[in-house]
Design a protein around this motif. Sequence first.
Motif, PDB file in Angstrom:
ATOM      1  N   GLY A   1       0.823  -1.210   0.000  1.00 43.79           N
ATOM      2  CA  GLY A   1       0.000   0.000   0.000  1.00 43.79           C
ATOM      3  C   GLY A   1       0.853   1.255   0.000  1.00 43.79           C
ATOM      4  O   GLY A   1       2.081   1.201   0.030  1.00 43.79           O
ATOM      5  N   ASN A   2       0.168   2.401  -0.021  1.00 44.10           N
ATOM      6  CA  ASN A   2       0.886   3.681   0.031  1.00 44.10           C
ATOM      7  C   ASN A   2       1.146   4.046   1.492  1.00 44.10           C
ATOM      8  O   ASN A   2       0.566   4.975   2.027  1.00 44.10           O
ATOM      9  N   SER A   3       2.043   3.299   2.135  1.00 44.20           N
ATOM     10  CA  SER A   3       2.323   3.561   3.552  1.00 44.20           C
ATOM     11  C   SER A   3       3.408   4.620   3.682  1.00 44.20           C
ATOM     12  O   SER A   3       4.244   4.782   2.796  1.00 44.20           O
TER      13      SER A   3
ATOM     14  N   VAL B   1       3.596   0.419  -5.007  1.00 44.25           N
ATOM     15  CA  VAL B   1       3.033  -0.194  -6.214  1.00 44.25           C
ATOM     16  C   VAL B   1       2.286   0.898  -6.967  1.00 44.25           C
ATOM     17  O   VAL B   1       1.398   1.536  -6.406  1.00 44.25           O
ATOM     18  N   SER B   2       2.664   1.122  -8.203  1.00 51.12           N
ATOM     19  CA  SER B   2       1.981   2.160  -8.974  1.00 51.12           C
ATOM     20  C   SER B   2       1.376   1.596 -10.248  1.00 51.12           C
ATOM     21  O   SER B   2       1.898   0.655 -10.833  1.00 51.12           O
ATOM     22  N   GLY B   3       0.278   2.204 -10.653  1.00 48.29           N
ATOM     23  CA  GLY B   3      -0.321   1.820 -11.925  1.00 48.29           C
ATOM     24  C   GLY B   3      -1.823   1.675 -11.866  1.00 48.29           C
ATOM     25  O   GLY B   3      -2.459   1.377 -12.875  1.00 48.29           O
ATOM     26  N   GLY B   4      -2.378   1.868 -10.677  1.00 49.25           N
ATOM     27  CA  GLY B   4      -3.831   1.769 -10.555  1.00 49.25           C
ATOM     28  C   GLY B   4      -4.296   0.349 -10.833  1.00 49.25           C
ATOM     29  O   GLY B   4      -3.495  -0.593 -10.904  1.00 49.25           O
ATOM     30  N   GLU B   5      -5.614   0.206 -11.018  1.00 50.64           N
ATOM     31  CA  GLU B   5      -6.227  -1.111 -11.179  1.00 50.64           C
ATOM     32  C   GLU B   5      -5.678  -1.858 -12.396  1.00 50.64           C
ATOM     33  O   GLU B   5      -5.312  -3.026 -12.323  1.00 50.64           O
TER      34      GLU B   5
ATOM     35  N   ILE C   1      10.346   6.272  -2.175  1.00 54.46           N
ATOM     36  CA  ILE C   1      10.377   6.631  -3.594  1.00 54.46           C
ATOM     37  C   ILE C   1       8.975   6.566  -4.217  1.00 54.46           C
ATOM     38  O   ILE C   1       8.661   7.316  -5.124  1.00 54.46           O
ATOM     39  N   LYS C   2       8.113   5.705  -3.678  1.00 48.25           N
ATOM     40  CA  LYS C   2       6.722   5.720  -4.167  1.00 48.25           C
ATOM     41  C   LYS C   2       6.055   7.047  -3.802  1.00 48.25           C
ATOM     42  O   LYS C   2       5.292   7.621  -4.586  1.00 48.25           O
ATOM     43  N   MET C   3       6.381   7.541  -2.599  1.00 50.51           N
ATOM     44  CA  MET C   3       5.812   8.826  -2.170  1.00 50.51           C
ATOM     45  C   MET C   3       6.288   9.947  -3.114  1.00 50.51           C
ATOM     46  O   MET C   3       5.489  10.783  -3.554  1.00 50.51           O
ATOM     47  N   VAL C   4       7.581   9.932  -3.450  1.00 50.18           N
ATOM     48  CA  VAL C   4       8.095  10.974  -4.354  1.00 50.18           C
ATOM     49  C   VAL C   4       7.491  10.783  -5.757  1.00 50.18           C
ATOM     50  O   VAL C   4       7.174  11.757  -6.445  1.00 50.18           O
ATOM     51  N   HIS C   5       7.310   9.533  -6.157  1.00 50.10           N
ATOM     52  CA  HIS C   5       6.607   9.260  -7.422  1.00 50.10           C
ATOM     53  C   HIS C   5       5.271  10.004  -7.425  1.00 50.10           C
ATOM     54  O   HIS C   5       4.896  10.672  -8.387  1.00 50.10           O
ATOM     55  N   ASN C   6       4.556   9.894  -6.300  1.00 53.18           N
ATOM     56  CA  ASN C   6       3.251  10.543  -6.231  1.00 53.18           C
ATOM     57  C   ASN C   6       3.375  12.062  -6.241  1.00 53.18           C
ATOM     58  O   ASN C   6       2.532  12.751  -6.814  1.00 53.18           O
ATOM     59  N   GLY C   7       4.436  12.580  -5.596  1.00 59.53           N
ATOM     60  CA  GLY C   7       4.667  14.027  -5.637  1.00 59.53           C
ATOM     61  C   GLY C   7       4.868  14.481  -7.084  1.00 59.53           C
ATOM     62  O   GLY C   7       4.259  15.469  -7.534  1.00 59.53           O
ATOM     63  N   ILE C   8       5.692  13.751  -7.816  1.00 61.18           N
ATOM     64  CA  ILE C   8       5.924  14.087  -9.234  1.00 61.18           C
ATOM     65  C   ILE C   8       4.599  13.966 -10.007  1.00 61.18           C
ATOM     66  O   ILE C   8       4.272  14.793 -10.856  1.00 61.18           O
ATOM     67  N   GLU C   9       3.843  12.927  -9.657  1.00 59.42           N
ATOM     68  CA  GLU C   9       2.528  12.702 -10.291  1.00 59.42           C
ATOM     69  C   GLU C   9       1.593  13.897 -10.066  1.00 59.42           C
ATOM     70  O   GLU C   9       0.929  14.364 -11.004  1.00 59.42           O
ATOM     71  N   TYR C  10       1.555  14.413  -8.844  1.00 59.40           N
ATOM     72  CA  TYR C  10       0.689  15.561  -8.549  1.00 59.40           C
ATOM     73  C   TYR C  10       1.042  16.725  -9.481  1.00 59.40           C
ATOM     74  O   TYR C  10       0.172  17.405 -10.004  1.00 59.40           O
ATOM     75  N   VAL C  11       2.368  16.962  -9.654  1.00 63.17           N
ATOM     76  CA  VAL C  11       2.792  18.099 -10.476  1.00 63.17           C
ATOM     77  C   VAL C  11       2.461  17.846 -11.945  1.00 63.17           C
ATOM     78  O   VAL C  11       1.950  18.743 -12.638  1.00 63.17           O
TER      79      VAL C  11
ATOM     80  N   ASN D   1      -7.576  14.201  -2.451  1.00 65.11           N
ATOM     81  CA  ASN D   1      -6.238  13.614  -2.371  1.00 65.11           C
ATOM     82  C   ASN D   1      -6.225  12.643  -1.210  1.00 65.11           C
ATOM     83  O   ASN D   1      -7.007  12.760  -0.278  1.00 65.11           O
ATOM     84  N   LYS D   2      -5.293  11.672  -1.321  1.00 66.19           N
ATOM     85  CA  LYS D   2      -5.231  10.672  -0.242  1.00 66.19           C
ATOM     86  C   LYS D   2      -4.041  10.913   0.672  1.00 66.19           C
ATOM     87  O   LYS D   2      -3.716  10.079   1.506  1.00 66.19           O
ATOM     88  N   GLY D   3      -3.329  12.001   0.467  1.00 69.60           N
ATOM     89  CA  GLY D   3      -2.306  12.365   1.448  1.00 69.60           C
ATOM     90  C   GLY D   3      -0.854  12.209   1.043  1.00 69.60           C
ATOM     91  O   GLY D   3       0.034  12.698   1.736  1.00 69.60           O
TER      92      GLY D   3
ATOM     93  N   ALA E   1      -2.640  23.786  -4.819  1.00 69.48           N
ATOM     94  CA  ALA E   1      -3.651  24.041  -5.858  1.00 69.48           C
ATOM     95  C   ALA E   1      -4.867  23.156  -5.604  1.00 69.48           C
ATOM     96  O   ALA E   1      -6.016  23.580  -5.739  1.00 69.48           O
ATOM     97  N   ARG E   2      -4.596  21.872  -5.203  1.00 77.25           N
ATOM     98  CA  ARG E   2      -5.723  20.984  -4.874  1.00 77.25           C
ATOM     99  C   ARG E   2      -6.468  21.503  -3.649  1.00 77.25           C
ATOM    100  O   ARG E   2      -7.698  21.500  -3.615  1.00 77.25           O
ATOM    101  N   TYR E   3      -5.702  21.913  -2.622  1.00 72.20           N
ATOM    102  CA  TYR E   3      -6.356  22.401  -1.412  1.00 72.20           C
ATOM    103  C   TYR E   3      -7.229  23.621  -1.731  1.00 72.20           C
ATOM    104  O   TYR E   3      -8.349  23.747  -1.255  1.00 72.20           O
TER     105      TYR E   3
HETATM  106  C1  6PG Z   1      -0.275   5.206  -8.506  1.00 76.74           C
HETATM  107  C2  6PG Z   1      -1.027   6.317  -7.879  1.00 76.74           C
HETATM  108  C3  6PG Z   1      -1.877   5.816  -6.791  1.00 76.74           C
HETATM  109  C4  6PG Z   1      -2.956   6.808  -6.418  1.00 76.74           C
HETATM  110  C5  6PG Z   1      -2.892   7.377  -5.058  1.00 76.74           C
HETATM  111  C6  6PG Z   1      -2.694   8.856  -4.874  1.00 76.74           C
HETATM  112  O1  6PG Z   1       0.927   5.364  -8.593  1.00 76.74           O
HETATM  113  O2  6PG Z   1      -0.892   4.223  -8.923  1.00 76.74           O
HETATM  114  O3  6PG Z   1      -0.169   7.284  -7.368  1.00 76.74           O
HETATM  115  O4  6PG Z   1      -1.061   5.356  -5.766  1.00 76.74           O
HETATM  116  O5  6PG Z   1      -3.413   7.565  -7.370  1.00 76.74           O
HETATM  117  O6  6PG Z   1      -4.047   6.930  -4.493  1.00 76.74           O
HETATM  118  O7  6PG Z   1      -3.779   9.568  -5.207  1.00 76.74           O
HETATM  119  P1  6PG Z   1      -4.356  10.893  -4.589  1.00 76.74           P
HETATM  120  O8  6PG Z   1      -3.517  11.398  -3.477  1.00 76.74           O
HETATM  121  O9  6PG Z   1      -4.401  11.781  -5.768  1.00 76.74           O
HETATM  122  O10 6PG Z   1      -5.716  10.504  -4.120  1.00 76.74           O
END
Ligand code: 6PG
Length: 631
Positions: free
Chosen positions: A272-274, A298-302, A353-363, A427-429, A454-456
């Motif tokens: 999970g995104n711990s 783990v990244s990539g969604g469903e 690194i998954k957390m930073v992946h998500n940071g890059i993803e947000y941008v 957002n999930k944090g 921007a999301r907030y």
């Molecule tokens: C991924 C995504 C995934 C997800 C998160 C974060 O790599 O598959 O990052 O982990 O989208 O739930 O999403 P939010 O913070 O935008 O809800």
Amino acid sequence: MNSNKQLAIFIMGVSGVGKSTIGKLLADQLSIPFFDGDDYHPEANKKKMANGHPLNDEDRYDWLLNLNKLAKEQTCHNSCVIACSALKESYRNLLKNGIETNIKWVLLYGSFDQVLSRIKQRTGHFMPTSLLKSQFETLEKPIEALKINIRETPQNITTYIVNELQKKSEFGIIGLGVMGKSLARNLASNNFRLSMFNRHVPKIEEDVAKTFKNEFLELSAATAFDDLSAFVNSLQTPRKILLMVNAGKPVDAVIESLIPLLAEDDVIIDGGNSHYKKTQERIDLLANHKMHFIGAGVSGGEQGALKGPSIMPGGDADAYTLVQPYLETIAAKNKKNEPCCTYIGSGGSGHFIKMVHNGIEYVEMQLLAEVYFILKNTGKSPDEIATILESWSTETNSYLLEITINILRKKEGNGWLIDHILDTSGNKGTGNWTTIATAELGMPSTLIPASLFARYLSAFKEERIEISQVYTSENKELAIDERELLNAYHLARIVNHHQGFRLLSQASVAYDWHLNLSEIASIWTNGCIIRSTLMEALIDILKKDDNLLLNDTLVSQVKTLKPSLNTIVSQCILGDVPIPCLSEAVNFLNGYSTANSSANIIQAQRDYFGAHTYQRVDDMSGTFHHTNWEE
Ligand code: 6PG
């Protein structure tokens, strides 16, 4: 064997533990061929041992290759049992090369005296007892082996092995939410024998695992549980259990209930995104019980989880070897057909690194939202915007660009669905965590907080409506050049990736993780949300430079693109169009390339009101000075 996968079962251990006896019995019981590894020794090796000389690694090399070839040939059409001492990890690496997912190690072990007395009773064996000591010294116990004490009778040992291998699953998964289900199907499609557990919550989660198993053909060999101890008992030891439960307290709750049921060397993987700091605490907790914990982003969604996600595992390196075949098999593959999964480093590095992946993803998401908004403000329809974005894909393609094009084209009635979606984003944090982490490490990854805030800001819908009525701006239509917008977007993406990888680089030093940035870019080229052509280019760039803004190729790109970013940002500001990430990219670049900044004023102010001292440009000794400003 009653399995859909052909296995080479290596019965290993020092000389005298009964490898051949057990191996033959096992092969008989399973009706598969048995091979005695000793028969594959070159004559020179046999002679050397008979003369009382231990074999060295060089002597063993050809022998191990012979056995690897044998195992490969056999597993093409049937399972087999091979008796082989396989004392060192390096030997086992040679033995399993190319057939990693078809190997089972069974370690027979006993005390020195126990084995010595057995050897003494033997006749006609070429191994003199004097070599036993060196064998004990050489043995590196494999973490991934089924370990069996030889005090039991050969028949009991064989029955135990048969039960473990035939009746038990090799991998377990806990938590059958969207991601857990997709990963379970992915594992089962790759022929891994799987046990699946989902908790029982009356009227809410009932028979989840059983119902799920019956829904998909690929799960017919999997076993479904809602009883945790039955689930644990259904797994081969050492157990490998993937947790796919919500991050936070649920992870701790499952770990707590698992610990009393598990044994030494078992591994829990948290997919999970711990938070990476929690992962370190969990590693320590499990280590107290001689168990292992792997924190795997783990990244990539469903869809990614089903067809091949990007996986970022961190934790104990030995424990990783246990789960490596499973994770690397189910992961997406990069352009070179290598798995988008690699051991990241110790502790919570995988989740970091998954957390930073998500940071890059947000941008990346925010930049596309800004591009959309700019084009919308030029009067374009969603379809027209999609067409423009599509034309960009030859120059700067990414998964997020592709899905944004599809989103913009989605119709509802005579209009577009996007026009009916409320402009408040959730957002999930993880963006919040990345913002805190970058601040804690003193790194100016400024685009990530800009995208988060921007999301907030978007969440304050009612307030925004009210404020928009107070500060009405006249309706100015933007007139921008599409080429310049593409340039601006591309440069902001470079800045985003620069900041993300600098953050990783700093964390690597601070936490002693020895991160390989190029490999991280490589596992982010497929399966994950931030896969893109830029990421592909970064694999080579990061081999040379971990500061992207000093890389020759990128330096010339940045210089060419910067005027466009300046123009677009200026036009948006004059047109009252909010562009937090694009404008932050300009500010960051301007600040980063200013040799003499305004921070001298800050230092003077700090010293003025708080005597915090300052350093002087004309004193390079490192001395800190203080001035009585009001004297
Ligand atoms: C991924 C995504 C995934 C997800 C998160 C974060 O790599 O598959 O990052 O982990 O989208 O739930 O999403 P939010 O913070 O935008 O809800």
